[in-house]
Design an enzyme around this catalytic site. Structure first.
Site, PDB file in Angstrom:
ATOM      1  CG  ASP A  21      38.496  35.323  32.350  1.00  0.00           C
ATOM      2  OD1 ASP A  21      39.585  34.949  31.844  1.00  0.00           O
ATOM      3  OD2 ASP A  21      37.486  34.597  32.380  1.00  0.00           O
ATOM      4  CG  ASP A  74      44.768  28.536  36.530  1.00  0.00           C
ATOM      5  OD1 ASP A  74      45.408  28.685  37.578  1.00  0.00           O
ATOM      6  OD2 ASP A  74      44.065  27.531  36.310  1.00  0.00           O
ATOM      7  CE  LYS A  80      42.957  30.774  39.960  1.00  0.00           C
ATOM      8  NZ  LYS A  80      42.311  29.468  39.691  1.00  0.00           N
ATOM      9  CG  PHE A  97      37.628  27.346  40.575  1.00  0.00           C
ATOM     10  CD1 PHE A  97      38.278  27.026  39.398  1.00  0.00           C
ATOM     11  CD2 PHE A  97      36.279  27.685  40.529  1.00  0.00           C
ATOM     12  CE1 PHE A  97      37.596  27.052  38.178  1.00  0.00           C
ATOM     13  CE2 PHE A  97      35.596  27.712  39.318  1.00  0.00           C
ATOM     14  CZ  PHE A  97      36.255  27.391  38.147  1.00  0.00           C
ATOM     15  CG  ASP A 138      32.558  29.559  33.626  1.00  0.00           C
ATOM     16  OD1 ASP A 138      33.692  30.022  33.383  1.00  0.00           O
ATOM     17  OD2 ASP A 138      32.208  28.413  33.266  1.00  0.00           O
ATOM     18  NE  ARG A 150      30.155  32.402  31.545  1.00  0.00           N
ATOM     19  CZ  ARG A 150      31.393  32.012  31.269  1.00  0.00           C
ATOM     20  NH1 ARG A 150      32.417  32.729  31.657  1.00  0.00           N
ATOM     21  NH2 ARG A 150      31.608  30.896  30.603  1.00  0.00           N
TER      22      ARG A 150
HETATM   23  P1  IMP Z   1      45.028  28.660  31.841  1.00  0.00           P
HETATM   24  O1  IMP Z   1      45.243  28.122  30.450  1.00  0.00           O
HETATM   25  O2  IMP Z   1      45.260  27.622  32.878  1.00  0.00           O
HETATM   26  O3  IMP Z   1      45.789  29.925  32.119  1.00  0.00           O
HETATM   27  O4  IMP Z   1      43.482  28.888  31.911  1.00  0.00           O
HETATM   28  C1  IMP Z   1      42.875  30.073  31.937  1.00  0.00           C
HETATM   29  C2  IMP Z   1      41.401  29.846  31.754  1.00  0.00           C
HETATM   30  O5  IMP Z   1      40.906  28.888  32.689  1.00  0.00           O
HETATM   31  C3  IMP Z   1      40.667  31.130  32.040  1.00  0.00           C
HETATM   32  O6  IMP Z   1      40.462  31.869  30.867  1.00  0.00           O
HETATM   33  C4  IMP Z   1      39.382  30.641  32.677  1.00  0.00           C
HETATM   34  O7  IMP Z   1      38.426  30.384  31.671  1.00  0.00           O
HETATM   35  C5  IMP Z   1      39.749  29.347  33.334  1.00  0.00           C
HETATM   36  N1  IMP Z   1      40.043  29.528  34.761  1.00  0.00           N
HETATM   37  C6  IMP Z   1      41.243  29.463  35.375  1.00  0.00           C
HETATM   38  N2  IMP Z   1      41.150  29.680  36.691  1.00  0.00           N
HETATM   39  C7  IMP Z   1      39.846  29.931  36.923  1.00  0.00           C
HETATM   40  C8  IMP Z   1      39.115  30.247  38.124  1.00  0.00           C
HETATM   41  O8  IMP Z   1      39.643  30.350  39.250  1.00  0.00           O
HETATM   42  N3  IMP Z   1      37.778  30.438  37.972  1.00  0.00           N
HETATM   43  C9  IMP Z   1      37.144  30.331  36.763  1.00  0.00           C
HETATM   44  N4  IMP Z   1      37.796  30.052  35.630  1.00  0.00           N
HETATM   45  C10 IMP Z   1      39.134  29.835  35.708  1.00  0.00           C
HETATM   46 MG    MG Z   2      38.426  32.692  30.239  1.00  0.00          MG
END
Ligand code: IMP
Ligand code: MG
Length: 183
Positions: free
Chosen positions: A104, A107, A135, A156, A163, A169
């Site tokens: 999805d 980040d 992002k 966010f 979610d 969701r």
């Molecule tokens: P990362 O390890 O920081 O890249 O985290 C990614 C995970 O964090 C995604 O799979 C989402 O579950 C959650 N996440 C990151 N940003 C968002 C957001 O803006 N909204 C909702 N979930 C997010």
């Molecule tokens: Mg996720």
């Protein structure tokens, strides 16, 4: 009716991507993937649970034969914390196969990094990533994301699978939150 005409959910500040924008972009991603994999049969591996609507829409825009599998990760300390465990592994044998991880959102990149590290142990012939949202300004771990739906600012976002504490969701659009959680 355009999704911007919906009464906005009370926790949503503004619509960042409408249903129509999301679907148009998924059509383009499906074409691109179908061309790139015209001589290979990919396995799409979706990362639960946020990917459910995206995977369902993307797979129907891919015209080459392929297979679907699912993987689940759990972040026991919530959004923004580095701890992560794989709670459901893939069931198909990915040895020698062409794998596309479908996410999805990417980040900070830590989740995807761990997933890729895990899947590499299965010796796939190739391993690529397709993420609906990206992002880039938040990245702390470099991860190769070949197919990106949308680069978005550091906000966010919720809806279309994403979610906030397991809620929202179900929104058909992607929106920013009024009271944005700290990461
Ligand atoms: P990362 O390890 O920081 O890249 O985290 C990614 C995970 O964090 C995604 O799979 C989402 O579950 C959650 N996440 C990151 N940003 C968002 C957001 O803006 N909204 C909702 N979930 C997010
Ligand atoms: Mg996720």
């Amino acid at each position: 009716m355009d999704s911007t005409d919906h009464n906005l959910h009370e926790d949503v500040e503004e619509v960042l991507l409408t249903t129509e924008q999301i679907q148009r972009r998924i059509g383009e991603l499906g074409k691109e993937i179908s061309l790139d994999y015209s001589s290979r049969s990919p396995i799409l591996i979706g990362v639960l649970k946020g990917v459910i609507p995206f995977l369902a829409d993307l797979m129907r825009q891919i015209t080459v034969d392929g297979e679907i599998d699912l993987l689940a990760v759990h972040r026991p300390n919530g959004y923004g914390h580095p701890d992560m465990e794989i709670t459901k592994d893939v069931e198909l044998d990915i040895t020698g196969r062409h794998v596309i991880v479908v996410e999805d959102i990417v980040d900070m990149g830590r989740t995807l990094d761990k997933i890729l590290e895990h899947l590499r142990l299965g010796n796939p012939a190739s391993l690529e990533v397709c993420a609906l949202l990206n992002k880039p300004s938040r990245r702390i771990v470099e991860v190769p994301v070949k197919y990106v739906g949308f680069d978005i600012p550091n906000r966010f976002v919720v809806g279309y699978g994403l979610d906030y504490e397991e809620r929202l969701r179900n929104l058909p659009y992607i929106g920013t939150m009024k009271n944005e959680p700290e990461a």
